[in-house]
Motif scaffolding. Sequence first.
Motif, short mmCIF file in Angstrom:
data_model
loop_
_atom_site.label_atom_id
_atom_site.label_comp_id
_atom_site.label_asym_id
_atom_site.label_seq_id
_atom_site.Cartn_x
_atom_site.Cartn_y
_atom_site.Cartn_z
N VAL A 113 0.86 -1.18 0.00
CA VAL A 113 0.00 0.00 0.00
C VAL A 113 0.90 1.23 0.00
CG1 VAL A 113 -1.83 1.24 1.21
CG2 VAL A 113 -1.75 -1.26 1.31
N ASP A 114 0.70 2.10 -0.98
CA ASP A 114 1.49 3.34 -1.03
C ASP A 114 1.13 4.23 0.15
OD1 ASP A 114 2.63 2.45 -3.34
OD2 ASP A 114 1.49 3.76 -4.67
N GLU A 115 2.15 4.85 0.75
CA GLU A 115 1.90 5.73 1.89
C GLU A 115 1.29 7.05 1.46
OE1 GLU A 115 5.16 6.18 4.58
OE2 GLU A 115 5.73 4.08 4.38
N LYS A 116 1.67 7.53 0.29
CA LYS A 116 1.17 8.81 -0.20
C LYS A 116 0.11 8.59 -1.26
CE LYS A 116 5.55 11.15 0.56
NZ LYS A 116 6.64 11.88 -0.06
N SER A 117 -0.72 9.60 -1.43
CA SER A 117 -1.72 9.54 -2.49
C SER A 117 -1.03 9.59 -3.84
CB SER A 117 -2.69 10.71 -2.38
OG SER A 117 -3.42 10.61 -1.18
N PRO A 118 -1.51 8.83 -4.81
CA PRO A 118 -0.87 8.84 -6.12
C PRO A 118 -1.14 10.15 -6.86
CG PRO A 118 -2.83 7.49 -6.17
CD PRO A 118 -2.64 7.91 -4.75
N GLU A 119 -0.22 10.51 -7.73
CA GLU A 119 -0.41 11.71 -8.54
C GLU A 119 -1.28 11.34 -9.73
OE1 GLU A 119 3.13 13.81 -9.57
OE2 GLU A 119 4.01 13.49 -7.60
N LEU A 120 -2.38 12.05 -9.84
CA LEU A 120 -3.30 11.83 -10.95
C LEU A 120 -3.34 13.08 -11.81
CD1 LEU A 120 -6.23 10.14 -9.02
CD2 LEU A 120 -4.51 9.03 -10.41
#
Length: 199
Positions: A113-120
């Motif tokens: 699970v990525d700790e940061k929100s993904p860049e969209l």
Amino acid sequence: MNSEMKKNTIINKPKTRGFTLVETVLALGIVATVMVTLMALLPTGMDIMKEAGTNTVGARIANQLVSKLQLSDYDKIQQWNGEERYYDDMGTEIFKNDEQFKMRRIYTAKVEVDEKSPELPGKNKNDYLRRVVVKVAGYMGGEPDFTDPPSDGDPNKKVKKDYQSYWTYIVDTKKAVSYTHLRAHETEADLVCRLLLEK
């Protein structure tokens, strides 16, 4: 007169003969060539069939884990990072305390699970979104290697991995909870009450 009749019957008798040695050898050569060609295709077909089965079971395992993640509390989703689960040949979860664990274990799945929100794309950042990757590897006697192989900086270069990876995005639904999400958390007692209220 009798000798003339005997000559006529012998002459009129159709001649029956078998295959010659040359014809038999040619036929065997053709059959052997065809058989060797077909036998050469068997390993390729078996590999394709094995890969298709592995992909199907891997997708089933990933679907199970993603479903569990989607139903878990968004604030606790990071606890799933690094989680490893074990499965048999049909994609059914098995546990280490099982007596036949070593014999039944075929697949290992790891959740990242990525700790940061993904860049969209777009200018607004979404803080209520996490990227989840489920990696599924076949068990070959040792522990699977889930590390990503180096791509030498080329994003288009295909790199052979020892696992299949499946990924999705998990959205925090606390702000707007759908009816489907509520239905997923129902217990049997709640379902009976809801059915009675709907009548």
